[in-house]
Design a protein around this motif. Sequence first.
Motif, PDB file in Angstrom:
ATOM      1  N   GLU A   1       0.819  -1.212   0.000  1.00 30.65           N
ATOM      2  CA  GLU A   1       0.000   0.000   0.000  1.00 30.65           C
ATOM      3  C   GLU A   1       0.858   1.269   0.000  1.00 30.65           C
ATOM      4  O   GLU A   1       0.379   2.339  -0.410  1.00 30.65           O
ATOM      5  CB  GLU A   1      -0.946  -0.009   1.195  1.00 30.65           C
ATOM      6  N   LEU A   2       2.110   1.168   0.442  1.00 29.07           N
ATOM      7  CA  LEU A   2       3.004   2.326   0.382  1.00 29.07           C
ATOM      8  C   LEU A   2       3.179   2.810  -1.052  1.00 29.07           C
ATOM      9  O   LEU A   2       3.199   4.014  -1.324  1.00 29.07           O
ATOM     10  CB  LEU A   2       4.372   1.985   0.982  1.00 29.07           C
ATOM     11  N   SER A   3       3.308   1.871  -1.977  1.00 25.24           N
ATOM     12  CA  SER A   3       3.454   2.224  -3.384  1.00 25.24           C
ATOM     13  C   SER A   3       2.169   2.836  -3.931  1.00 25.24           C
ATOM     14  O   SER A   3       2.200   3.745  -4.766  1.00 25.24           O
ATOM     15  CB  SER A   3       3.843   0.994  -4.205  1.00 25.24           C
ATOM     16  N   ILE A   4       1.038   2.355  -3.444  1.00 25.88           N
ATOM     17  CA  ILE A   4      -0.249   2.913  -3.855  1.00 25.88           C
ATOM     18  C   ILE A   4      -0.374   4.351  -3.373  1.00 25.88           C
ATOM     19  O   ILE A   4      -0.779   5.249  -4.119  1.00 25.88           O
ATOM     20  CB  ILE A   4      -1.402   2.051  -3.312  1.00 25.88           C
ATOM     21  N   ALA A   5      -0.004   4.569  -2.111  1.00 26.29           N
ATOM     22  CA  ALA A   5      -0.080   5.916  -1.539  1.00 26.29           C
ATOM     23  C   ALA A   5       0.815   6.882  -2.300  1.00 26.29           C
ATOM     24  O   ALA A   5       0.451   8.043  -2.533  1.00 26.29           O
ATOM     25  CB  ALA A   5       0.318   5.870  -0.064  1.00 26.29           C
ATOM     26  N   ARG A   6       1.992   6.403  -2.705  1.00 30.13           N
ATOM     27  CA  ARG A   6       2.890   7.252  -3.487  1.00 30.13           C
ATOM     28  C   ARG A   6       2.279   7.564  -4.850  1.00 30.13           C
ATOM     29  O   ARG A   6       2.290   8.710  -5.303  1.00 30.13           O
ATOM     30  CB  ARG A   6       4.249   6.556  -3.645  1.00 30.13           C
ATOM     31  N   GLY A   7       1.751   6.536  -5.515  1.00 30.34           N
ATOM     32  CA  GLY A   7       1.195   6.734  -6.847  1.00 30.34           C
ATOM     33  C   GLY A   7      -0.026   7.630  -6.860  1.00 30.34           C
ATOM     34  O   GLY A   7      -0.241   8.395  -7.798  1.00 30.34           O
ATOM     35  N   LEU A   8      -0.838   7.550  -5.788  1.00 29.12           N
ATOM     36  CA  LEU A   8      -2.060   8.347  -5.724  1.00 29.12           C
ATOM     37  C   LEU A   8      -1.847   9.677  -5.011  1.00 29.12           C
ATOM     38  O   LEU A   8      -2.819  10.411  -4.774  1.00 29.12           O
ATOM     39  CB  LEU A   8      -3.161   7.550  -5.015  1.00 29.12           C
ATOM     40  N   ALA A   9      -0.601   9.992  -4.670  1.00 31.74           N
ATOM     41  CA  ALA A   9      -0.252  11.270  -4.034  1.00 31.74           C
ATOM     42  C   ALA A   9      -1.047  11.513  -2.759  1.00 31.74           C
ATOM     43  O   ALA A   9      -1.610  12.597  -2.545  1.00 31.74           O
ATOM     44  CB  ALA A   9      -0.437  12.425  -5.019  1.00 31.74           C
ATOM     45  N   CYS A  10      -1.070  10.491  -1.895  1.00 38.29           N
ATOM     46  CA  CYS A  10      -1.780  10.651  -0.627  1.00 38.29           C
ATOM     47  C   CYS A  10      -1.114  11.734   0.220  1.00 38.29           C
ATOM     48  O   CYS A  10       0.114  11.874   0.208  1.00 38.29           O
ATOM     49  CB  CYS A  10      -1.771   9.329   0.146  1.00 38.29           C
ATOM     50  N   PRO A  11      -1.879  12.488   0.991  1.00 39.44           N
ATOM     51  CA  PRO A  11      -1.294  13.506   1.866  1.00 39.44           C
ATOM     52  C   PRO A  11      -0.319  12.892   2.862  1.00 39.44           C
ATOM     53  O   PRO A  11      -0.443  11.722   3.237  1.00 39.44           O
ATOM     54  CB  PRO A  11      -2.518  14.092   2.576  1.00 39.44           C
ATOM     55  N   GLN A  12       0.635  13.677   3.302  1.00 39.07           N
ATOM     56  CA  GLN A  12       1.672  13.165   4.193  1.00 39.07           C
ATOM     57  C   GLN A  12       1.082  12.618   5.495  1.00 39.07           C
ATOM     58  O   GLN A  12       1.552  11.596   6.009  1.00 39.07           O
ATOM     59  CB  GLN A  12       2.706  14.251   4.475  1.00 39.07           C
TER      60      GLN A  12
END
Length: 372
Positions: free
Chosen positions: A188-199
Amino acid sequence: MAILWLLMALLMLSFVLLPFLRRRRGVIEQVPPEHPDAADPAAYGFVRQEELDIRMPGPDQDLLDVLELVQRTQDYRAAAQLLAGTESQGEVRWQRVQAFAGAAALELQQRPGGVHETPGGQWLRVWRAEQPKDAGGAAVHAEFLVQQAWRTSTPGTDDFRIIMEEAREACGQAALLAPGDPVPYIIELSIARGLACPQAEFEQLWLKILDRAPHHMGAHLAALHYWCEKWHGSREQAYAFAQAAAARAPQGSLLAALPLFAVFEHLPEVNLVAGFYQSEVVTKAMHGALYAVHSARPDDPILAHVRHLLVFFLVRAERWAEAVQQLIHVDGHVGALPWTLSADPAAEFAVYRALAVAGYEANGGSPANLPG
């Protein structure tokens, strides 16, 4: 004017290449492999370029045997058994999940299927259909979707977002099947990076991983990407993340090498400074990685990753004997940074290996007195 621009371009190129090829006494002259003065890789126990394995950073014979069986028979059961017997909190499980997902994605790319053809990676679809409650299969499927998004779509597009949202749902299913397993959250870390999740959202996800595997190197490497300047952080944030992880690393942990990965992620596109790789920042990061390598368990599955990156930096810093020392341990497998960023990882690795050997021999080294 055109000639002037050509001369300026050649001059700039010389600034880039000369620090890379110069040794402490004179200049290393590279010769073709067929030249009688060229170093023979076999003399150092090195394998030929065409025999280098680009799939993994180091040996995992159980994984290779199972991959070969699954792809030959299209029967997933051996993969399910291997993951079921792999420690959930360890680094090996994460690497094996990545390998199975990558194999299925590559099969699908090579055989997308059609009216009269079964698409590649069918064994993964059968695995999920026949064993929907298998945690290993669920994790592999989630990672497969992430790899598909990065391979086939562009971040920011609707296609990319749709696949990543599907992958996020798959991660949730995998996490429910194995509550203590950090792998679904690492995916899910890669998903968060790809979807530009807030910090703030990313940090909440990171806390879930720390609760399950606080010293997981693979997880730290995945998180580091998010904090890099080219994604959603900055050079300062990436360095701070890496240095904090290294500072709290237990004895024998390869987390002490994380700052070197942060340095690598922020290398300048073109380096015109001859002493850049001897600079304090780079030298300190290299020393941390060398310390980590020397204190790590010989069977640590992340050890090869660190050694490969050290080869890159040690060659560029003209520390030839130390580079050869790392090569002795990793030669044969090149499925790691920085080689995997190249279109031809084996060729890229072979160039650095040749430079290391040439520098080593130019300074009096030989196969007879290899560094230990």
